[in-house]
Design a protein around this motif. Structure first.
Motif, PDB file in Angstrom:
ATOM      1  N   LEU A  54      33.252  25.426   7.186  1.00  0.00           N
ATOM      2  CA  LEU A  54      34.350  26.218   6.645  1.00  0.00           C
ATOM      3  C   LEU A  54      34.973  27.068   7.756  1.00  0.00           C
ATOM      4  CD1 LEU A  54      32.956  27.313   3.166  1.00  0.00           C
ATOM      5  CD2 LEU A  54      34.641  25.547   3.690  1.00  0.00           C
ATOM      6  N   ARG A 309      38.970  28.274   1.783  1.00  0.00           N
ATOM      7  CA  ARG A 309      40.056  27.678   2.569  1.00  0.00           C
ATOM      8  C   ARG A 309      41.415  28.264   2.163  1.00  0.00           C
ATOM      9  NH1 ARG A 309      38.048  23.645   5.631  1.00  0.00           N
ATOM     10  NH2 ARG A 309      36.101  22.640   4.922  1.00  0.00           N
ATOM     11  N   GLU A 313      44.001  29.903   4.702  1.00  0.00           N
ATOM     12  CA  GLU A 313      45.339  29.353   4.892  1.00  0.00           C
ATOM     13  C   GLU A 313      46.426  30.361   4.533  1.00  0.00           C
ATOM     14  OE1 GLU A 313      45.176  25.920   2.441  1.00  0.00           O
ATOM     15  OE2 GLU A 313      43.801  24.831   3.785  1.00  0.00           O
TER      16      GLU A 313
END
Length: 407
Positions: A54, A309, A313
């Motif tokens: 990750l 994520r 992002e």
């Protein structure tokens, strides 16, 4: 209301006035009282394995960075917050603060086991007026009152920021700082009387203190020095998914889908670098004498790779909630139990600032009333060198809507 739960059960039957010594005791109690855990007795998880692959932000802003994702907040982000605050014009700017009392005025019980509300007392007031040897009145007749805390003052006992060095796994904190830096000594030339742990029985003793220990890296001073300002949004999952009181069930785990669905229902856009606040209804439950409340059995975020994520992002600098840990305390993932895995994924790896124990009652009600869920968020934690966290009183400037606009 939609009725569905994401259950990662933990914690029940805890004496809120008890003192649990150490995170190991907290974890053991949370895991042992989890129905899923008690039945299947899964092993404790390994965060290295869970979070392997990750994203991290280590090195993104240099090897010596201690601010983490707060680096995302610049002039543009502050401007976006200002625009949100004034979007309704000069007659419709509302102001809210989000801090609970640090002295427990609303309730004597701690929100988290062991972190009891502090107590302050006057060291000088009208009782000393004219008393021989008293410093009041001053020359000219000025009188004043003064005070001090007379008990331990837990930096994370009320609304607070977590320092990036507050939680870690393995041997390294955010950005690769070694865990040994969490025990950095500071020696003072003059000792002052303070409190230390007693003989391991939960007691404290008054003793002269000339040396203290704190975080030598990634402490709360980075956030305190930079401050936080930007466009904030409230995701009121409690009202969207909760009961008639706007409270999520105690066993509710908030997923990424919940966050996105709540934003859609509120008609608010989540933009890159937003400061995201999540309301669960936990503060209302904690302050309700008729409700059952347990700090280790609160609704909160639950781990998923997709959620981590997404935070990465979207370059989210700060995420906060109205509960003790932001996330569900004990989480069972693929049959394995973890304690606060998102602290590892978000705080340690992404360098995101976590805000906990926010009082979102008034802000949540106002947003629900006028349908405006964006605002200018401003805050700075108390500047405590070496601190693992810092109390804060965030100030929100929010545009409201006129009565005509609400029709």
């Amino acid at each position: 209301m939609t009725e569905h739960h994401h259950s990662c059960d933990c914690g029940s039957g805890i004496d809120r006035r008890g003192f649990l010594r150490g995170c190991g005791a907290v974890f053991a109690l949370a895991a042992a009282s989890t129905p899923t855990v008690a039945a299947a007795e899964p092993e404790s998880g390994d965060l290295h394995s869970l979070l392997d692959g990750l994203p991290t932000n280590w090195g993104r802003w240099g090897d010596d960075d201690e601010r983490g994702a707060l680096n995302f907040l610049g002039s543009r982000e502050s401007f976006d917050g200002l625009q949100a605050a004034i979007s309704g014009g000069s007659k419709h700017v509302e102001r809210f603060t989000l801090q609970l009392s640090v002295t427990g005025d609303e309730a004597t019980d701690p929100l988290f086991v062991g972190r009891f509300p502090a107590r302050k007392d006057n060291t000088l007031d009208a009782r000393f007026d004219g008393v021989e040897g008293s410093p009041i009145p001053l020359p000219g007749g000025l009188k004043y009152a003064d005070d001090a805390f007379v008990t331990r003052f837990f930096l994370q006992g009320t609304t607070h920021f977590d320092a990036l060095g507050h939680a870690w796994y393995g041997e390294h904190l955010y950005n690769g700082y070694h865990q040994s830096t969490t025990a950095t000594p500071t020696t003072y030339p003059d000792a002052v009387t303070g409190l230390r742990d007693g003989d391991g029985d939960g007691s404290v003793e008054s003793t002269p203190i000339d040396t203290t220990y704190g975080l030598g890296a990634a402490d709360i001073t980075a956030a305190a020095g930079s401050g936080v300002s930007g466009r904030g949004i409230l995701l009121d999952v409690g009202r969207y998914e909760g009961d008639d009181n706007g409270r999520l069930p105690s066993d509710y785990g908030i997923t990424l889908d919940d966050l996105l669905a709540t934003a859609d229902a509120q008609n608010v856009d989540i933009r890159k670098r937003d400061i995201v606040l999540i309301r669960t209804g936990s503060i209302e439950r904690a302050r309700d004498p008729e409700a059952t409340y347990n700090p280790l059995q609160e609704p909160g975020l639950v781990f998923s790779e997709e959620l981590v994520r997404w935070f990465h992002e979207m370059e989210i600098p700060v995420v906060g909630a109205d509960n003790v840990a932001l996330e569900r305390a004990a989480q069972v993932i693929d049959g394995t139990v973890y304690f606060a895995p998102l602290h590892g994924a978000l705080l340690r790896n992404l360098g995101m600032s976590l805000l906990e124990i926010l009082d979102l009652r008034a802000l949540g009600a106002a947003c629900a009333d006028d349908g405006v869920y964006e605002f200018l968020f401003t805050a700075a934690p108390l500047n405590v060198p070496g601190g693992t966290g810092g109390p804060t009183n965030p100030v929100i400037l929010k545009s409201g809507r006129s009565d005509d606009e609400r029709k």
